[in-house]
Design a protein around this motif. Sequence first.
Motif, PDB file in Angstrom:
ATOM      1  N   GLY A  29       0.793  -1.220   0.000  1.00  0.00           N
ATOM      2  CA  GLY A  29       0.000   0.000   0.000  1.00  0.00           C
ATOM      3  C   GLY A  29       0.825   1.269   0.000  1.00  0.00           C
ATOM      4  N   TRP A  50      -1.748   4.314  -0.407  1.00  0.00           N
ATOM      5  CA  TRP A  50      -2.240   4.161  -1.778  1.00  0.00           C
ATOM      6  C   TRP A  50      -2.141   5.481  -2.552  1.00  0.00           C
ATOM      7  CZ3 TRP A  50      -4.029   0.191  -4.983  1.00  0.00           C
ATOM      8  CH2 TRP A  50      -3.973  -1.092  -4.390  1.00  0.00           C
ATOM      9  N   ARG A  56      -7.391   2.493  -0.841  1.00  0.00           N
ATOM     10  CA  ARG A  56      -7.425   1.895  -2.181  1.00  0.00           C
ATOM     11  C   ARG A  56      -8.718   2.280  -2.898  1.00  0.00           C
ATOM     12  NH1 ARG A  56      -7.879  -4.115  -1.546  1.00  0.00           N
ATOM     13  NH2 ARG A  56      -9.981  -3.434  -1.003  1.00  0.00           N
TER      14      ARG A  56
END
Length: 201
Positions: free
Chosen positions: A32, A38, A57
């Motif tokens: 991530g 993200w 995400r």
Amino acid sequence: MDATTTTDSLTIRPLSTETWPAFAELVARHNGVFGGCWCTWFHTEEKDKERTYESNRDLKCGLVESGRAHAALVFDGDEAVGWAEYGPPEELPNLHHRKEYDATQVSPPDFRITCIFVDRRYRRRGVAALALDGALDLIARAGGGVVEGYPHDMSKQPEGKKMSASFLYNGTRRMYEEAGFTFDRPKGLKNCVMTRTVSPA
């Protein structure tokens, strides 16, 4: 990236719904990135401590689908191996050292380059510089203008102390200078504001 691979064999593609799967695979390979961010931290006015890997995400995916997240993705074949995130200030409102930045700002830029990330297998081989160049090319296609970047100023780094490439979230001052940027002002203890005017393509 093996010893025979050069940046000449790499290509740039914009982040889009078409390239999202490759971008997502790159982010997922690195847990991530930056604690499950993200690459969403600069999109929000304030960092939400309640957000999770999954919600970040989903947020990034939604921003890509709505055309509110931009990046130059570096590809080795069909695999994404790096990116340079860019966008107008209203798309990327969050910055480190925000109070100092606002207090010393004369006029806002047309675009910001806020995050450069490279797959750990490809670091220290010129991929970050290629991503930066790719972002500038995409900015030119979007109409150009004044572009700001916020790299790490290695002259502020204690002598003899190295910094992990994973912490250079926006590259180095030298890399920006080589891309035609000029120093504008310091930002925080170890970063700075660099600017360049990009002509429209």
